[in-house]
Enzyme design. Structure first.
Site, PDB file in Angstrom:
ATOM      1  N   CYS A 108       0.839  -1.201   0.000  1.00 13.58           N
ATOM      2  CA  CYS A 108       0.000   0.000   0.000  1.00 13.58           C
ATOM      3  C   CYS A 108       0.878   1.257   0.000  1.00 13.58           C
ATOM      4  O   CYS A 108       1.837   1.338   0.766  1.00 13.58           O
ATOM      5  CB  CYS A 108      -0.911  -0.016   1.227  1.00 13.58           C
ATOM      6  SG  CYS A 108      -2.016   1.407   1.262  1.00 13.58           S
TER       7      CYS A 108
ATOM      8  N   CYS B  29       0.402   5.060   6.834  1.00 13.01           N
ATOM      9  CA  CYS B  29      -0.173   4.842   8.172  1.00 13.01           C
ATOM     10  C   CYS B  29       0.906   4.202   9.059  1.00 13.01           C
ATOM     11  O   CYS B  29       1.383   3.099   8.745  1.00 13.01           O
ATOM     12  CB  CYS B  29      -1.411   3.949   8.078  1.00 13.01           C
ATOM     13  SG  CYS B  29      -2.550   4.498   6.784  1.00 13.01           S
TER      14      CYS B  29
ATOM     15  N   CYS C 270       0.856   0.425  10.294  1.00 15.43           N
ATOM     16  CA  CYS C 270       0.366  -0.626   9.403  1.00 15.43           C
ATOM     17  C   CYS C 270       1.462  -1.482   8.774  1.00 15.43           C
ATOM     18  O   CYS C 270       2.409  -0.965   8.174  1.00 15.43           O
ATOM     19  CB  CYS C 270      -0.495  -0.008   8.308  1.00 15.43           C
ATOM     20  SG  CYS C 270      -1.223  -1.276   7.245  1.00 15.43           S
TER      21      CYS C 270
ATOM     22  N   CYS D 148     -16.220  -9.092   5.296  1.00 10.81           N
ATOM     23  CA  CYS D 148     -15.618  -7.798   4.993  1.00 10.81           C
ATOM     24  C   CYS D 148     -14.470  -8.028   4.004  1.00 10.81           C
ATOM     25  O   CYS D 148     -13.528  -8.759   4.300  1.00 10.81           O
ATOM     26  CB  CYS D 148     -15.105  -7.163   6.276  1.00 10.81           C
ATOM     27  SG  CYS D 148     -14.449  -5.520   5.997  1.00 10.81           S
TER      28      CYS D 148
ATOM     29  N   CYS E  87     -19.413  -6.218   3.535  1.00  9.43           N
ATOM     30  CA  CYS E  87     -18.780  -4.933   3.836  1.00  9.43           C
ATOM     31  C   CYS E  87     -17.516  -4.872   2.979  1.00  9.43           C
ATOM     32  O   CYS E  87     -16.939  -5.906   2.670  1.00  9.43           O
ATOM     33  CB  CYS E  87     -18.413  -4.925   5.322  1.00  9.43           C
ATOM     34  SG  CYS E  87     -17.514  -3.460   5.862  1.00  9.43           S
TER      35      CYS E  87
ATOM     36  N   CYS F  74     -19.257   1.755   8.497  1.00 10.90           N
ATOM     37  CA  CYS F  74     -18.497   1.070   9.542  1.00 10.90           C
ATOM     38  C   CYS F  74     -17.231   1.894   9.720  1.00 10.90           C
ATOM     39  O   CYS F  74     -16.439   2.006   8.787  1.00 10.90           O
ATOM     40  CB  CYS F  74     -18.175  -0.350   9.079  1.00 10.90           C
ATOM     41  SG  CYS F  74     -16.993  -1.199  10.138  1.00 10.90           S
TER      42      CYS F  74
ATOM     43  N   ARG G 183     -17.575  -3.069  17.640  1.00 14.65           N
ATOM     44  CA  ARG G 183     -16.843  -4.298  17.335  1.00 14.65           C
ATOM     45  C   ARG G 183     -15.461  -4.336  17.962  1.00 14.65           C
ATOM     46  O   ARG G 183     -14.618  -3.477  17.724  1.00 14.65           O
ATOM     47  CB  ARG G 183     -16.709  -4.509  15.833  1.00 14.65           C
ATOM     48  CG  ARG G 183     -15.954  -5.791  15.573  1.00 14.65           C
ATOM     49  CD  ARG G 183     -15.968  -6.290  14.161  1.00 14.65           C
ATOM     50  NE  ARG G 183     -17.077  -5.812  13.426  1.00 14.65           N
ATOM     51  CZ  ARG G 183     -16.942  -5.046  12.351  1.00 14.65           C
ATOM     52  NH1 ARG G 183     -15.766  -4.708  11.911  1.00 14.65           N
ATOM     53  NH2 ARG G 183     -17.999  -4.640  11.709  1.00 14.65           N
TER      54      ARG G 183
HETATM   55  S1  SF4 Z   1      -4.005   1.148   7.024  1.00 14.50           S
HETATM   56 FE1  SF4 Z   1      -2.411   0.075   5.824  1.00 14.50          FE
HETATM   57  S2  SF4 Z   1      -3.514  -0.792   4.086  1.00 14.50           S
HETATM   58 FE2  SF4 Z   1      -4.861   0.788   4.960  1.00 14.50          FE
HETATM   59  S3  SF4 Z   1      -4.370   2.670   3.857  1.00 14.50           S
HETATM   60 FE3  SF4 Z   1      -3.036   2.664   5.651  1.00 14.50          FE
HETATM   61  S4  SF4 Z   1      -1.111   1.687   4.932  1.00 14.50           S
HETATM   62 FE4  SF4 Z   1      -2.719   1.210   3.418  1.00 14.50          FE
END
Ligand code: SF4
Length: 316
Positions: free
Chosen positions: A55, A59, A62, A99, A131, A191, A263
């Protein structure tokens, strides 16, 4: 006690609720819960990751962000047959909602989007609610997903608007909210939840609840995650959220949003059965089922079956 839905909560009110002596807080949350939900039924959801890793977003918690060196290596997307097989397995072990997740910044129209729409329709035909968590989307895309049979759209706000830039810099809070608005407009159920233990303050957590509680309608489903620290990410060494802080958050969210499903999501693997029971007493009424939750460990299906048996809970 009047527990009808309200959209005019203030931070002061939520703070007073949140800071009640713990047992009083749980009693109050439980009484709201009893008026709005069957207390012995929980929503059991299964997450299927269609595309894991790689990705572009940053974040900081993550494992799937391509910016950090984690144990995750980008995988090829699952094909439709595999997704449907996993959905059937999930149904057989008691899940009522699937999901579908794709690790990406935003929805991209084209072959992949069409494939996802087909998956939604087929899973819906199996009698399961669906979802999706596909990143940011426009109103038009939300409408197309709704037409395919989608019920819920997941898009977490993670934390307060104030703290958000410490967690993610590749998009803004406002952009996230726009996606929630698009889902609402298309008639999808929203959600949206958060992650506790990112280094935020109590005020940030209250602000997050306030943001949800002032939305009309409230998110139908509010996932509450505890950070699972991932080696290689900037948040690998954050302190674990204390159990009672988690319980306070759940109870406050339950009182502020009486009819939403709350949840218990990531981080459940590190909670004992007794700790999970306390979270259910405080108002949680939904779990993710499956040995893995995206990239992190979760309770096994057998452990969850035993927990539900012990507590006298049944799946929806
Ligand atoms: S939480 Fe992880 S998978 Fe989702 S947008 Fe952020 S970096 Fe990408």
């Amino acid at each position: 006690m009047n527990t009808s839905l309200r959209y005019d909560w203030t931070e002061q009110e939520l703070q007073e609720i949140h800071d009640l002596p713990l047992l009083q807080l749980i009693d109050r949350a439980r009484s709201v819960h009893l008026q709005h939900h069957d207390p012995y039924t929980i929503d059991v959801c299964r997450l299927i990751s269609i595309k894991t890793g790689g990705c572009p977003e940053d974040c900081r918690y993550c494992a799937q962000s391509s910016r950090y060196q984690t144990f995750v290596t980008p995988e090829r997307s699952l094909d439709k047959e595999e997704v449907l097989k996993r959905a059937a397995d999930a149904k057989a072990s008691g899940a009522s909602r699937i999901c579908l997740s794709v690790a990406q910044r935003d929805v991209k129209e084209g072959a992949q989007f069409e494939k996802i729409r087909e998956m939604i329709s087929s899973i819906k035909e199996m009698g399961l609610s669906v979802c999706c968590t596909l990143g940011m989307m426009t109103e038009d895309q939300a409408q197309k997903l709704k037409e395919a049979g989608l019920t819920y759209y997941n898009h977490n706000l993670d934390t307060s608007e104030r703290y958000y830039p410490e967690v993610v810099t590749t998009r803004t809070y406002h952009e996230r909210i726009k996606t929630l608005d698009a889902a609402d407009k298309a008639g999808l159920k929203v959600c949206s939840g958060g992650i506790l233990g990112l280094g935020e303050t109590k005020e940030d957590r209250l602000q997050l609840i306030l943001t949800f509680a002032k939305r009309r309608p409230h998110p139908a489903s509010v996932p509450v995650n505890s950070l699972v620290p991932i080696e290689g990410t900037p948040f690998a060494h954050r302190e674990k959220i204390p159990l009672f802080e988690l319980v306070r958050f759940i109870a406050t969210a339950r009182i502020a949003m009486p009819s939403s499903m709350i949840r218990l999501s990531a981080g459940r693997e590190s909670l004992s059965k007794e700790a999970q029971a306390l979270c259910f007493l405080a108002g949680a009424n939904s779990i993710f089922q499956g040995n893995k939750l995206l990239t992190v460990q979760n309770r096994t299906v057998e452990e969850d079956a035993e927990l539900m048996r012990d507590l006298g809970l049944k799946g929806k």
